[in-house]
Write a protein that holds these residues in place. Structure first.
Motif, short mmCIF file in Angstrom:
data_model
loop_
_atom_site.label_atom_id
_atom_site.label_comp_id
_atom_site.label_asym_id
_atom_site.label_seq_id
_atom_site.Cartn_x
_atom_site.Cartn_y
_atom_site.Cartn_z
N SER A 158 -2.06 6.38 -5.67
CA SER A 158 -2.02 4.97 -5.30
C SER A 158 -1.25 4.22 -6.37
O SER A 158 -0.98 4.74 -7.44
CB SER A 158 -3.44 4.41 -5.14
OG SER A 158 -4.11 4.44 -6.37
N TRP B 207 5.93 3.08 1.40
CA TRP B 207 4.87 2.11 1.24
C TRP B 207 4.88 1.12 2.38
O TRP B 207 5.86 0.99 3.10
CB TRP B 207 5.00 1.38 -0.09
CG TRP B 207 6.31 0.66 -0.25
CD1 TRP B 207 6.57 -0.65 0.07
CD2 TRP B 207 7.54 1.18 -0.73
NE1 TRP B 207 7.88 -0.96 -0.19
CE2 TRP B 207 8.51 0.16 -0.69
CE3 TRP B 207 7.94 2.44 -1.20
CZ2 TRP B 207 9.83 0.34 -1.07
CZ3 TRP B 207 9.27 2.61 -1.59
CH2 TRP B 207 10.19 1.57 -1.53
N THR C 227 0.85 -1.18 0.00
CA THR C 227 0.00 0.00 0.00
C THR C 227 0.89 1.24 0.00
O THR C 227 1.80 1.35 0.83
CB THR C 227 -0.89 0.03 1.26
OG1 THR C 227 -1.60 -1.19 1.36
CG2 THR C 227 -1.86 1.19 1.23
N LEU C 228 0.62 2.16 -0.92
CA LEU C 228 1.38 3.41 -0.98
C LEU C 228 1.01 4.29 0.21
O LEU C 228 -0.17 4.50 0.51
CB LEU C 228 1.07 4.13 -2.29
CG LEU C 228 1.95 5.32 -2.65
CD1 LEU C 228 3.41 4.89 -2.82
CD2 LEU C 228 1.45 5.98 -3.92
N LYS C 229 2.02 4.75 0.97
CA LYS C 229 1.78 5.61 2.14
C LYS C 229 1.95 7.09 1.76
O LYS C 229 1.11 7.90 2.09
CB LYS C 229 2.76 5.26 3.27
CG LYS C 229 2.74 3.83 3.72
CD LYS C 229 1.60 3.51 4.64
CE LYS C 229 1.83 4.13 5.99
NZ LYS C 229 0.68 4.02 6.84
N CYS D 236 3.37 9.75 -1.53
CA CYS D 236 3.53 9.68 -2.98
C CYS D 236 4.89 10.10 -3.50
O CYS D 236 5.23 9.79 -4.63
CB CYS D 236 2.44 10.51 -3.65
SG CYS D 236 2.42 12.23 -3.13
N ARG E 108 1.62 -2.79 -8.54
CA ARG E 108 1.39 -3.68 -7.40
C ARG E 108 1.81 -5.12 -7.75
O ARG E 108 2.53 -5.76 -6.99
CB ARG E 108 -0.07 -3.63 -6.97
CG ARG E 108 -0.40 -4.61 -5.84
CD ARG E 108 -1.82 -4.49 -5.33
NE ARG E 108 -1.88 -3.38 -4.38
CZ ARG E 108 -2.39 -2.18 -4.63
NH1 ARG E 108 -2.94 -1.92 -5.79
NH2 ARG E 108 -2.38 -1.24 -3.71
#
Length: 141
Positions: A67, A121, A56-58, A60, A73
């Motif tokens: 995302s 991430w 999961t992208l935290k 950018c 992914r």
């Protein structure tokens, strides 16, 4: 190097119930993260392995992604050694930074940060296997 913080994952030796355990360094091969746990009382060793199952992208970073795309992914889940956003791996002086691996009995999490695009991430892992490596004192019993 990453640290391991275990909340309930093998808090005691599976053979002698000792809590005098040493967690060895993490090893990441493809999408499997593993580490050895040594009991300092009975000298047994077990290997605990987790499989990467989500990212999961935290934040950018420089490219302003909101995302990860499905392609980013999927690529990262197959080979998590590079940044899921910009694909940076490492150069002569810089590499991806990973935080502490936090785990419990069935899952683990670790944050990664890219020095190239400044993205961060969250890697999510599921317990794959616990393997007996050495029985220690019990081997002669």
């Amino acid at each position: 190097m990453c640290k391991i913080k275990s909340s309930t994952n093998q808090e005691s030796c599976i053979f002698c119930s000792s809590t005098n355990l040493a967690y060895n360094s993490l090893d990441l091969v493809e999408n499997i993260l593993s580490f050895d746990v040594d009991c300092r009382d009975c000298f047994s060793t077990t290997n605990v392995a987790f499989t990467l199952h989500d990212v999961t992208l935290k934040t950018c970073g420089d490219n302003h992604a909101v995302s990860l795309t499905d392609e980013q992914r999927e690529r990262y889940l197959l080979s998590p050694q590079s940044c899921p956003v910009c694909q940076f791996y490492k150069d002569e002086s810089t590499e991806i930074q990973f935080g502490t691996f936090n785990c419990d009995q069935k899952q683990g999490h670790m944050i990664g940060k890219c020095p190239s695009c400044d993205s961060s991430w969250l890697d999510s892992y599921e317990l794959k296997d616990i393997t007996i490596v050495d029985l220690g004192k019990l081997a002669n019993a």
